[in-house]
Design a protein around this motif. Structure first.
Motif, PDB file in Angstrom:
ATOM      1  N   LEU A 165      -0.936   3.951   5.640  1.00  0.00           N
ATOM      2  CA  LEU A 165      -1.398   3.181   6.805  1.00  0.00           C
ATOM      3  C   LEU A 165      -2.754   3.706   7.293  1.00  0.00           C
ATOM      4  CD1 LEU A 165      -0.562   0.935   8.795  1.00  0.00           C
ATOM      5  CD2 LEU A 165       0.535   2.701  10.180  1.00  0.00           C
ATOM      6  N   ARG A 193       2.648   0.849   4.452  1.00  0.00           N
ATOM      7  CA  ARG A 193       3.024   1.017   5.861  1.00  0.00           C
ATOM      8  C   ARG A 193       3.445   2.428   6.235  1.00  0.00           C
ATOM      9  NH1 ARG A 193       2.634  -3.887   8.844  1.00  0.00           N
ATOM     10  NH2 ARG A 193       2.939  -5.612   7.423  1.00  0.00           N
ATOM     11  N   THR A 216      -5.306   2.275   5.213  1.00  0.00           N
ATOM     12  CA  THR A 216      -5.413   0.814   5.308  1.00  0.00           C
ATOM     13  C   THR A 216      -6.469   0.449   6.349  1.00  0.00           C
ATOM     14  OG1 THR A 216      -3.164   0.367   4.542  1.00  0.00           O
ATOM     15  CG2 THR A 216      -4.121  -1.257   6.035  1.00  0.00           C
ATOM     16  N   TYR A 223      -2.861  -3.290  11.859  1.00  0.00           N
ATOM     17  CA  TYR A 223      -1.652  -2.626  11.362  1.00  0.00           C
ATOM     18  C   TYR A 223      -1.496  -1.223  11.953  1.00  0.00           C
ATOM     19  CZ  TYR A 223      -1.451  -6.188   7.674  1.00  0.00           C
ATOM     20  OH  TYR A 223      -1.376  -7.377   6.983  1.00  0.00           O
ATOM     21  N   GLN A 224      -2.613  -0.663  12.431  1.00  0.00           N
ATOM     22  CA  GLN A 224      -2.623   0.749  12.806  1.00  0.00           C
ATOM     23  C   GLN A 224      -2.413   1.012  14.291  1.00  0.00           C
ATOM     24  OE1 GLN A 224      -6.569   1.733  11.384  1.00  0.00           O
ATOM     25  NE2 GLN A 224      -5.752   2.530   9.457  1.00  0.00           N
TER      26      GLN A 224
END
Ligand SMILES: Cc1ncc(COP(=O)(O)O)c(C=O)c1O
Length: 399
Positions: free
Chosen positions: A145, A140, A148, A153-154
């Motif tokens: 991130l 995270r 990822t 999530y971004q």
């Protein structure tokens, strides 16, 4: 304190950054957890693949107390004995010669990304781009991130650091197409954990390794979830016969005490010179001691081998369930990192299991992830499986 009043307090004071089940745990023992009202649960998630040896392992507890009474932290200007011994052990186990310790998985990945960038700048003519997989999860913090490959999530945190691209998992042509003259590293989980327990195929991993060799691109394996026996080998890359230049570890390494590690070959690690990267604690004395003990127990009890065998048996069991229960669409995983893909939402299944005293994880909206302790006994495994089977069977509406 009673669980209900603790939950009310939590609702007032805890940051609402994750969605939690309304359970407060106060004690753990092996594969069991106990909530503050005394209810017992079988833990088939192990704190998300953290407690390889189960909860409150007596040898871990003893090592922690002894280390706490001896020395905990000195600063990164000096060494700790246990730090050096742990680095030596990990280097011997992996064949990657140099080790950096961090406090978490995300920080181990940050270190890996920075090392790859520095190596790219100095040894690869300024290459900086990192390609990772769609549906990957690397942490995270901003760099992790950015690596990822999951927009959910971004999105809220844009702009993210530049220089990251994504390609399709298990699709070599997608990676071939993503490579540019600026690509310095591929970052990959060999079994995608948070993405839904998706194992890589041997053809893909071997193809990716060949592609990386052809273009002089570094190979970074994120073994934060898969490492240290979870898949039935010390490291998942041992299943594929492909050794990376950089690897990251966390989770089981500290077994609940915050610790991550980034390992690299001598040649790649040399890109870091004093001042390039650091952290004040980087795990610390308690974590190093615990990790040394975890590795010792794993070796003595041959846990990777046991995990491989148990994983095979569980796959067989789940395939048998699949024949009987049409809601099981697919069974996948490696070792004791397994998933059941369902034709129905997974969250209610996890909730019903929890209600009946079994912890499993709804890793995606339709998949249930299982990651029990690697040393789980038959006496814990059987009733947990029976319970899961019953919950799944209860969902099948008779025709
Ligand atoms: C593969 C992988 N990489 C990185 C991370 C991030 O680790 P941490 O939560 O310790 O920062 C995780 C956590 O789930 C993970 O599964």
């Amino acid at each position: 304190m009673e669980m209900q009043s603790l939950l009310e307090k939590a609702d007032r004071v805890m940051m609402k950054n994750v969605s939690r089940f309304p359970v407060v745990f106060s004690r753990g023992e092996g594969a069991y957890l106990y909530d503050t009202d005394g209810k017992r649960y079988l833990d088939f998630l192990s704190g998300i693949a953290v407690h390889a040896l189960g909860h409150s392992h007596p040898r871990i507890a003893k090592a922690l107390v002894e280390q706490a009474e001896k020395i905990v932290h000195v600063s990164n200007y000096f060494y700790l004995e246990e730090q050096i011994l742990l680095a030596e052990k990990l280097a011997a186990l992996s064949g990657l010669e140099r080790v950096f310790f961090s406090n978490s998985g995300a920080e181990a990945n940050e270190a890996a990304l920075k090392l790859a960038r520095k190596y790219g700048r100095e040894k690869l003519g300024g290459k900086y781009e990192i390609i990772s997989a769609e549906k990957s999860f690397h942490g995270r913090t901003f760099g992790a991130l950015a690596a990822t490959g999951q927009p959910k999530y971004q999105e809220a945190f844009q702009p993210l650091p530049a220089g990251f691209k994504y390609a399709k998992f298990n699709d070599l042509s997608s990676w071939e197409a993503a490579v540019t003259p600026q690509t310095c590293a591929f970052l990959l989980e060999l079994v995608q954990g948070e993405g839904g327990v998706n194992p890589a195929t041997p053809e893909f991993v071997q193809g990716l390794a060949a592609l990386s060799r052809r273009h002089g691109i570094l190979l970074i394996f994120d073994e934060i979830q898969t490492g240290l026996g979870r898949t039935g080998k010390s490291f998942a890359w041992q299943h594929f016969g492909i050794k990376p230049q950089i690897m990251t570890l966390a989770k089981a390494l500290g077994s609940g005490v915050p610790l991550g590690a980034m390992l690299a070959t001598e040649e790649v690690a040399a890109a870091f010179t004093p001042g390039d990267h650091s952290t004040t604690i980087g795990g610390g004395g308690l974590a190093y001691t615990v990790a040394l003990e975890v590795l010792k127990v794993m070796e003595e009890e041959k846990l990777p081998e046991r995990t491989a065998q148990l994983g095979q048996e569980l796959l067989k069991t789940f395939h048998a369930w699949q024949k009987e229960l049409p809601i099981i669409k697919e069974v996948r995983g490696l070792g004791l990192l397994l998933a059941l893909e369902l034709t129905i939402p997974s969250r209610p299944i996890a909730e019903q299991c929890l209600e009946r005293g079994l912890i499993v994880n709804a890793v995606t909206p339709t998949a249930i992830r299982l990651a029990p302790p690697l040393n789980i006994g038959e006496a814990e495994l059987e009733p947990g499986l029976d319970l899961l089977y019953t919950v799944l069977k209860d969902q099948v509406v008779p025709s």
